[in-house]
Design a protein around this motif. Structure first.
Motif, PDB file in Angstrom:
ATOM      1  N   GLU A 274     -66.585 -32.886 -32.516  1.00  0.00           N
ATOM      2  CA  GLU A 274     -65.678 -32.455 -31.455  1.00  0.00           C
ATOM      3  C   GLU A 274     -66.449 -31.775 -30.326  1.00  0.00           C
ATOM      4  OE1 GLU A 274     -61.563 -29.821 -30.945  1.00  0.00           O
ATOM      5  OE2 GLU A 274     -62.496 -30.105 -32.916  1.00  0.00           O
ATOM      6  N   MET A 275     -66.072 -32.098 -29.099  1.00  0.00           N
ATOM      7  CA  MET A 275     -66.738 -31.491 -27.941  1.00  0.00           C
ATOM      8  C   MET A 275     -66.304 -30.036 -27.788  1.00  0.00           C
ATOM      9  SD  MET A 275     -66.595 -34.427 -25.013  1.00  0.00           S
ATOM     10  CE  MET A 275     -67.026 -36.138 -25.352  1.00  0.00           C
ATOM     11  N   GLU A 280     -65.213 -22.378 -24.877  1.00  0.00           N
ATOM     12  CA  GLU A 280     -66.550 -22.386 -25.463  1.00  0.00           C
ATOM     13  C   GLU A 280     -67.601 -22.757 -24.423  1.00  0.00           C
ATOM     14  OE1 GLU A 280     -65.506 -23.661 -30.074  1.00  0.00           O
ATOM     15  OE2 GLU A 280     -65.676 -25.204 -28.513  1.00  0.00           O
ATOM     16  N   LEU A 281     -67.226 -23.664 -23.512  1.00  0.00           N
ATOM     17  CA  LEU A 281     -68.154 -24.100 -22.474  1.00  0.00           C
ATOM     18  C   LEU A 281     -68.503 -22.952 -21.535  1.00  0.00           C
ATOM     19  CD1 LEU A 281     -69.639 -26.573 -21.300  1.00  0.00           C
ATOM     20  CD2 LEU A 281     -67.645 -26.934 -19.826  1.00  0.00           C
ATOM     21  N   GLU A 331     -65.958 -45.523 -32.776  1.00  0.00           N
ATOM     22  CA  GLU A 331     -66.166 -44.396 -33.683  1.00  0.00           C
ATOM     23  C   GLU A 331     -67.323 -43.515 -33.216  1.00  0.00           C
ATOM     24  OE1 GLU A 331     -67.937 -42.210 -36.944  1.00  0.00           O
ATOM     25  OE2 GLU A 331     -68.788 -44.125 -36.274  1.00  0.00           O
ATOM     26  N   ARG A 332     -68.376 -44.141 -32.711  1.00  0.00           N
ATOM     27  CA  ARG A 332     -69.546 -43.385 -32.274  1.00  0.00           C
ATOM     28  C   ARG A 332     -69.280 -42.544 -31.022  1.00  0.00           C
ATOM     29  NH1 ARG A 332     -75.356 -46.225 -33.331  1.00  0.00           N
ATOM     30  NH2 ARG A 332     -74.951 -47.067 -35.392  1.00  0.00           N
ATOM     31  N   VAL A 333     -68.314 -42.954 -30.210  1.00  0.00           N
ATOM     32  CA  VAL A 333     -68.017 -42.180 -29.000  1.00  0.00           C
ATOM     33  C   VAL A 333     -66.785 -41.299 -29.184  1.00  0.00           C
ATOM     34  CG1 VAL A 333     -69.153 -43.779 -27.424  1.00  0.00           C
ATOM     35  CG2 VAL A 333     -66.736 -44.091 -27.951  1.00  0.00           C
ATOM     36  N   GLY A 334     -66.383 -41.121 -30.468  1.00  0.00           N
ATOM     37  CA  GLY A 334     -65.382 -40.115 -30.765  1.00  0.00           C
ATOM     38  C   GLY A 334     -63.949 -40.576 -30.833  1.00  0.00           C
TER      39      GLY A 334
END
Length: 357
Positions: A274-275, A280-281, A331-334
């Protein structure tokens, strides 16, 4: 001498996420040499002048990449050989050697990017050698003041080169981004000609929807960039020009001035986790939420758009590789739901993942 009217067909690099790559896939180098061959130039002499230890067009050349310095030197030799800084892409509108440097110098010390672009348009209208070809170059901002559009129409009766002209617009925006220390994200583009047979070059410059058979070649982007002050001076320009072909064709020069660049570094290129949240940023950037929103607005973007573009760029890179299904790329890009990935990818690029591949 053979006239090259189709332009240089650039491939899409597929080695890794393009944001921080500093080498050049061999296909780009071969594209330059093919262009030189099309104009009857001495390729061996060009390679010697660019200090290449091998001929990339021969099967014996095993390396898959060249350095950005090698690529930039070869671009310079092609320009010198043709006597045309457009690389022969627009055969009826020549750009004498040295013209681009003078245009760039004319842009420095402008009050903001808008003034710099308008100055370049005025310079361009007078310095190129035309042979009966009409050229229309404009910068417009929409009624809401939110979107800017830079357009360039080159000879309406020359449809076969319009996609190359469109790619040149993208190169100019990359230089403009360097001038202001910001990444300028192109939201949409139009081409005055038909879709080319080989679309990899257009895709390299435009990971966004491109409409063909339109009245003009144009690129649209956030008008907020036009308000930005220029951060570069003449000594910095001289350094930039040494690797300018690499930075405007292969990979825009990253800028530590840009908060967008800093966020992209934080996000990385693995989106299975998760980004960070916006809160948080702000902590990671050591900024208040208000300051971060203001900085992003000034750069004509948002955190959501940066996240979308990061996933888009990763998806484009992964789709160009062999052995990965569309579901695996999703899936790899979320994306846990492939259908959601299809919808998002089509929104980003105007094409489905399968069609893009």
């Amino acid at each position: 001498m053979v006239r090259a009217t189709r332009g240089i067909h650039l491939p899409t690099p597929n080695d890794s996420n393009q944001w921080f790559n500093d080498t050049v896939p061999m296909e780009f180098t071969r594209a330059l040499l093919v262009q030189a061959h099309a104009y009857g130039e001495d390729v061996d002499a060009m390679l010697r002048a660019a200090r290449f230890p091998f001929d990339p067009l021969r099967q014996s050349a095993q390396t898959a990449f060249v350095s950005r310095e090698q690529y930039s030197r070869l671009c310079v030799e092609l320009v010198r050989a043709l006597g045309d800084e457009s690389g022969g892409v627009m055969p009826d509108v020549q750009t004498p050697v040295g013209t681009t440097r003078l245009i760039l110098l004319s842009m420095l010390n402008s009050s903001n990017l808008s003034a710099a672009i308008r100055r370049a348009i005025e310079f361009n209208a007078t310095c190129r050698v035309r042979q009966g070809v009409e050229v229309i170059n404009r910068l417009k901002v929409d009624a809401d003041g939110k979107e800017a559009t830079l357009s360039y129409l080159y000879g309406e009766d020359l449809p076969g080169v319009q996609h190359s002209v469109l790619c040149n617009l993208a190169m100019w925006l990359r230089f403009c981004g360097w001038l202001i220390g910001q990444h300028i994200d192109i939201s949409s583009a139009t081409c005055a000609g038909p879709e080319p047979e080989f679309t990899a070059g257009v895709r390299h410059f435009f990971p966004c929807p491109v409409q063909y058979e339109q009245p003009t070649n144009s690129v649209s982007f956030s008008a907020r960039h036009l308000e930005a002050e220029l951060l570069r001076d003449e000594p910095q320009l001289q350094e930039f020009l040494k690797l300018a072909p690499y930075h405007v064709i292969i990979e825009p020069q990253a800028s530590t001035f840009s908060v967008t660049h800093r966020i992209r570094k934080i996000l990385g290129d693995d989106f299975r986790a998760e980004m960070p949240s916006f809160e948080e940023l702000t902590s990671l950037l050591n900024m208040s939420a208000r300051t971060l929103r203001r900085r992003l607005e000034k750069e004509g973007t948002s955190y959501q758009r940066i996240k979308d573009n990061a996933r888009r760029d990763a998806a484009i890179s992964l789709l160009s590789r062999e052995g990965l299904t569309v579901s695996e790329v999703a899936e790899r890009v979320g994306f846990s739901d492939p259908s959601a990935f299809h919808r998002s990818f089509k929104k980003w690029t105007g094409l489905s993942p399968g069609s893009y591949r």
